[in-house]
Design a protein around this motif. Structure first.
Motif, PDB file in Angstrom:
ATOM      1  N   ILE A 111       1.686   7.616  -1.475  1.00  0.00           N
ATOM      2  CA  ILE A 111       3.235   7.933  -1.438  1.00  0.00           C
ATOM      3  C   ILE A 111       3.416   8.700   0.176  1.00  0.00           C
ATOM      4  O   ILE A 111       4.379   8.461   0.534  1.00  0.00           O
ATOM      5  CB  ILE A 111       3.619   8.702  -2.475  1.00  0.00           C
ATOM      6  CG1 ILE A 111       3.301   8.247  -3.995  1.00  0.00           C
ATOM      7  CG2 ILE A 111       4.860   9.358  -2.398  1.00  0.00           C
ATOM      8  CD1 ILE A 111       3.790   8.791  -5.054  1.00  0.00           C
ATOM      9  N   GLY A 112       2.168   9.349   0.283  1.00  0.00           N
ATOM     10  CA  GLY A 112       2.016   9.890   1.741  1.00  0.00           C
ATOM     11  C   GLY A 112       3.532  10.994   1.908  1.00  0.00           C
ATOM     12  O   GLY A 112       3.745  11.713   0.766  1.00  0.00           O
ATOM     13  N   GLU A 113       3.988  11.041   3.016  1.00  0.00           N
ATOM     14  CA  GLU A 113       5.018  12.162   3.458  1.00  0.00           C
ATOM     15  C   GLU A 113       6.608  11.446   3.276  1.00  0.00           C
ATOM     16  O   GLU A 113       7.423  11.890   3.767  1.00  0.00           O
ATOM     17  CB  GLU A 113       4.835  12.480   4.859  1.00  0.00           C
ATOM     18  CG  GLU A 113       3.331  13.319   4.764  1.00  0.00           C
ATOM     19  CD  GLU A 113       2.318  12.599   5.003  1.00  0.00           C
ATOM     20  OE1 GLU A 113       2.425  11.299   5.447  1.00  0.00           O
ATOM     21  OE2 GLU A 113       1.390  12.926   4.582  1.00  0.00           O
ATOM     22  N   ASN A 114       6.597  10.436   2.518  1.00  0.00           N
ATOM     23  CA  ASN A 114       7.897   9.679   2.284  1.00  0.00           C
ATOM     24  C   ASN A 114       8.579  10.363   1.235  1.00  0.00           C
ATOM     25  O   ASN A 114       8.523  10.275  -0.148  1.00  0.00           O
ATOM     26  CB  ASN A 114       7.626   8.407   1.576  1.00  0.00           C
ATOM     27  CG  ASN A 114       8.930   7.455   1.752  1.00  0.00           C
ATOM     28  OD1 ASN A 114      10.050   7.772   1.390  1.00  0.00           O
ATOM     29  ND2 ASN A 114       8.877   6.357   2.065  1.00  0.00           N
ATOM     30  N   LYS A 115       9.481  11.373   1.868  1.00  0.00           N
ATOM     31  CA  LYS A 115      10.224  12.088   1.063  1.00  0.00           C
ATOM     32  C   LYS A 115      11.278  11.528   0.139  1.00  0.00           C
ATOM     33  O   LYS A 115      11.532  11.935  -1.017  1.00  0.00           O
ATOM     34  CB  LYS A 115      11.119  13.358   1.893  1.00  0.00           C
ATOM     35  CG  LYS A 115      10.173  14.339   2.397  1.00  0.00           C
ATOM     36  CD  LYS A 115      10.807  15.176   3.441  1.00  0.00           C
ATOM     37  CE  LYS A 115       9.939  16.287   4.121  1.00  0.00           C
ATOM     38  NZ  LYS A 115      10.568  17.241   4.906  1.00  0.00           N
ATOM     39  N   GLN A 130      11.746  11.846  -3.918  1.00  0.00           N
ATOM     40  CA  GLN A 130      13.197  12.059  -4.531  1.00  0.00           C
ATOM     41  C   GLN A 130      13.564  11.107  -5.524  1.00  0.00           C
ATOM     42  O   GLN A 130      13.806  11.364  -6.567  1.00  0.00           O
ATOM     43  CB  GLN A 130      14.177  12.292  -3.239  1.00  0.00           C
ATOM     44  CG  GLN A 130      15.522  12.496  -3.968  1.00  0.00           C
ATOM     45  CD  GLN A 130      16.397  12.047  -2.861  1.00  0.00           C
ATOM     46  OE1 GLN A 130      16.194  12.491  -1.504  1.00  0.00           O
ATOM     47  NE2 GLN A 130      17.735  11.593  -2.966  1.00  0.00           N
ATOM     48  N   LEU A 131      13.175   9.978  -5.090  1.00  0.00           N
ATOM     49  CA  LEU A 131      13.864   8.625  -6.156  1.00  0.00           C
ATOM     50  C   LEU A 131      12.939   8.412  -7.362  1.00  0.00           C
ATOM     51  O   LEU A 131      13.391   8.446  -8.569  1.00  0.00           O
ATOM     52  CB  LEU A 131      13.789   7.339  -5.362  1.00  0.00           C
ATOM     53  CG  LEU A 131      14.719   7.155  -4.095  1.00  0.00           C
ATOM     54  CD1 LEU A 131      14.838   5.927  -3.578  1.00  0.00           C
ATOM     55  CD2 LEU A 131      16.255   7.452  -4.851  1.00  0.00           C
ATOM     56  N   TYR A 132      11.547   8.853  -7.025  1.00  0.00           N
ATOM     57  CA  TYR A 132      10.768   8.815  -8.276  1.00  0.00           C
ATOM     58  C   TYR A 132      11.089   9.932  -9.210  1.00  0.00           C
ATOM     59  O   TYR A 132      11.058   9.884 -10.573  1.00  0.00           O
ATOM     60  CB  TYR A 132       9.320   8.612  -7.921  1.00  0.00           C
ATOM     61  CG  TYR A 132       8.185   9.018  -8.826  1.00  0.00           C
ATOM     62  CD1 TYR A 132       8.101   7.841  -9.994  1.00  0.00           C
ATOM     63  CD2 TYR A 132       7.375  10.067  -9.178  1.00  0.00           C
ATOM     64  CE1 TYR A 132       7.126   8.117 -10.951  1.00  0.00           C
ATOM     65  CE2 TYR A 132       6.597  10.298 -10.260  1.00  0.00           C
ATOM     66  CZ  TYR A 132       6.484   9.111 -11.125  1.00  0.00           C
ATOM     67  OH  TYR A 132       5.701   9.489 -12.026  1.00  0.00           O
ATOM     68  N   LEU A 133      11.064  11.216  -8.790  1.00  0.00           N
ATOM     69  CA  LEU A 133      11.362  12.364  -9.639  1.00  0.00           C
ATOM     70  C   LEU A 133      12.684  12.242 -10.311  1.00  0.00           C
ATOM     71  O   LEU A 133      12.755  12.818 -11.488  1.00  0.00           O
ATOM     72  CB  LEU A 133      11.106  13.584  -8.650  1.00  0.00           C
ATOM     73  CG  LEU A 133       9.794  13.984  -8.226  1.00  0.00           C
ATOM     74  CD1 LEU A 133       9.900  15.154  -7.208  1.00  0.00           C
ATOM     75  CD2 LEU A 133       8.582  13.965  -9.443  1.00  0.00           C
ATOM     76  N   SER A 134      13.605  11.516  -9.621  1.00  0.00           N
ATOM     77  CA  SER A 134      15.039  11.496 -10.168  1.00  0.00           C
ATOM     78  C   SER A 134      14.965  10.303 -11.481  1.00  0.00           C
ATOM     79  O   SER A 134      16.135  10.052 -11.977  1.00  0.00           O
ATOM     80  CB  SER A 134      15.962  11.202  -9.222  1.00  0.00           C
ATOM     81  OG  SER A 134      15.791  10.102  -8.649  1.00  0.00           O
ATOM     82  N   ASN A 171       0.729  -1.217  -0.005  1.00  0.00           N
ATOM     83  CA  ASN A 171       0.184  -0.012   0.002  1.00  0.00           C
ATOM     84  C   ASN A 171       0.768   1.328  -0.016  1.00  0.00           C
ATOM     85  O   ASN A 171       0.483   2.140  -0.582  1.00  0.00           O
ATOM     86  CB  ASN A 171      -0.857   0.049   1.513  1.00  0.00           C
ATOM     87  CG  ASN A 171      -1.714   1.212   1.192  1.00  0.00           C
ATOM     88  OD1 ASN A 171      -2.644   1.369   0.379  1.00  0.00           O
ATOM     89  ND2 ASN A 171      -1.628   2.094   2.187  1.00  0.00           N
ATOM     90  N   ASN A 172       1.900   1.402   0.704  1.00  0.00           N
ATOM     91  CA  ASN A 172       2.893   2.357   0.820  1.00  0.00           C
ATOM     92  C   ASN A 172       4.527   1.589   1.082  1.00  0.00           C
ATOM     93  O   ASN A 172       4.616   0.443   1.124  1.00  0.00           O
ATOM     94  CB  ASN A 172       2.488   3.477   2.019  1.00  0.00           C
ATOM     95  CG  ASN A 172       2.239   2.624   3.225  1.00  0.00           C
ATOM     96  OD1 ASN A 172       1.415   1.883   3.529  1.00  0.00           O
ATOM     97  ND2 ASN A 172       3.273   3.083   4.190  1.00  0.00           N
ATOM     98  N   CYS A 173       4.984   2.692   1.183  1.00  0.00           N
ATOM     99  CA  CYS A 173       6.787   2.270   1.233  1.00  0.00           C
ATOM    100  C   CYS A 173       7.303   2.760   2.677  1.00  0.00           C
ATOM    101  O   CYS A 173       8.492   3.271   2.680  1.00  0.00           O
ATOM    102  CB  CYS A 173       7.415   2.966   0.077  1.00  0.00           C
ATOM    103  SG  CYS A 173       8.758   1.912  -0.168  1.00  0.00           S
ATOM    104  N   GLY A 174       6.565   2.466   3.652  1.00  0.00           N
ATOM    105  CA  GLY A 174       7.089   2.962   4.961  1.00  0.00           C
ATOM    106  C   GLY A 174       7.264   4.311   5.301  1.00  0.00           C
ATOM    107  O   GLY A 174       6.524   5.253   4.764  1.00  0.00           O
ATOM    108  N   ALA A 175       7.960   4.648   6.358  1.00  0.00           N
ATOM    109  CA  ALA A 175       8.278   5.960   6.704  1.00  0.00           C
ATOM    110  C   ALA A 175       9.923   6.190   7.115  1.00  0.00           C
ATOM    111  O   ALA A 175      10.661   5.144   6.997  1.00  0.00           O
ATOM    112  CB  ALA A 175       7.441   6.404   7.927  1.00  0.00           C
ATOM    113  N   ASP A 176      10.217   7.152   7.323  1.00  0.00           N
ATOM    114  CA  ASP A 176      11.504   7.665   7.636  1.00  0.00           C
ATOM    115  C   ASP A 176      12.387   6.492   8.390  1.00  0.00           C
ATOM    116  O   ASP A 176      12.026   6.380   9.553  1.00  0.00           O
ATOM    117  CB  ASP A 176      11.801   9.089   8.177  1.00  0.00           C
ATOM    118  CG  ASP A 176      13.241   9.627   8.289  1.00  0.00           C
ATOM    119  OD1 ASP A 176      13.948   8.992   7.472  1.00  0.00           O
ATOM    120  OD2 ASP A 176      13.460  10.476   9.059  1.00  0.00           O
ATOM    121  N   LYS A 177      13.231   5.938   8.126  1.00  0.00           N
ATOM    122  CA  LYS A 177      14.028   4.752   8.841  1.00  0.00           C
ATOM    123  C   LYS A 177      13.180   3.556   9.320  1.00  0.00           C
ATOM    124  O   LYS A 177      13.665   3.201  10.265  1.00  0.00           O
ATOM    125  CB  LYS A 177      14.778   5.511   9.913  1.00  0.00           C
ATOM    126  CG  LYS A 177      15.914   6.378   9.319  1.00  0.00           C
ATOM    127  CD  LYS A 177      16.689   7.052  10.822  1.00  0.00           C
ATOM    128  CE  LYS A 177      17.427   8.070  10.205  1.00  0.00           C
ATOM    129  NZ  LYS A 177      17.136   9.317   9.253  1.00  0.00           N
TER     130      LYS A 177
END
Length: 238
Positions: A80-84, A88-92, A54-60
């Motif tokens: 995607i939520g607040e997973n910065k 970053q990886l998607y936009l790059s 559903n999502n890819c976790g959170a910071d650490k």
């Protein structure tokens, strides 16, 4: 006598991981994440993973660990939520993304476990979600055809299990976990408690043991809250 119970998360995953595999990981937000199995996948160094979650976790925490270690090639998810780091990886261009409406994602997984290769839904008609997919009309309404999702390996987290692999999930952790357990070619469940055979009420089993290949006692049960919101209590009314 063979057993489904393994001594550690690493042992439970032994022989199941390979580069380029498709992996389903249970959880909704940070609830019901396989907290002990994900670090074992991190340690294995397996790469080019396609992750269905559903999502890819959170910071650490959670799948973020694999994302940060550049072990994930593609995510199939709904939030995607607040997973910065994800952003970053998607936009790059370092991370592929198949963004799927949440209900559609759940049904694609359920269909994979039920052996239903395709189904129709009105969700996404007329949007980018429907691009490249067949659209048909039923009783005056347009529906887009969606395909099932299956995985080489499903990892889930349950509250209780018995030696046969029958699983009981607790409250909100009963989210994507049961349907993912059915949609993996192999399913590994980490559990908080392993009870004796016959201790689980048959009417309360959420995932029958026929869908579960290996079970392991959790080594991490942090159950982190993604966003904690509090308010100041007022004095009790006299």
């Amino acid at each position: 006598m063979s057993t489904k119970i393994y001594s550690s998360p690493r042992a439970a995953l032994d022989g199941l991981l390979f580069d380029g595999m498709t992996l389903m990981s249970g959880g909704f937000g940070l609830v019901g994440n396989p907290e002990s199995l994900i670090p074992a996948i991190l340690e294995s160094g397996v790469k080019n993973l396609t992750i269905i979650s559903n999502n890819c976790g959170a910071d650490k925490f959670g799948l973020w660990l694999l994302l940060n270690n550049r072990q994930i090639r593609k995510m199939i998810s709904s939030y995607i939520g607040e997973n910065k780091l994800f952003e970053q990886l998607y936009l790059s261009g370092e991370l592929e993304l198949e963004l799927t409406p949440q209900g559609t994602l759940a049904e694609r997984i359920r269909a994979g476990g039920a052996g239903i290769p395709a189904f129709y839904t009105p969700t996404g008609v007329g949007t980018v979600v429907a691009e490249g997919k067949p659209v048909e009309e039923f009783e005056g309404r347009l529906y887009v055809r969606e395909r099932w999702l299956q995985a080489d390996l499903s990892i889930v987290k349950a509250w209780k299990a018995d030696p046969e692999g029958n699983l009981v999930f607790r409250k909100t952790a009963r989210n994507f976990n049961p349907i993912m357990a059915a949609a993996g070619k192999v399913t590994v469940a980490e559990v908080e408690h392993i009870v004796e055979a016959g201790d689980l009420d048959a009417d309360c089993i959420h995932t029958p043991g026929v869908y579960v290949d290996r079970i392991v006692l959790s080594t991490i049960n942090e159950k982190r809250i993604e966003q904690r919101t509090t308010r100041t209590r007022t004095e009790a009314v006299q």
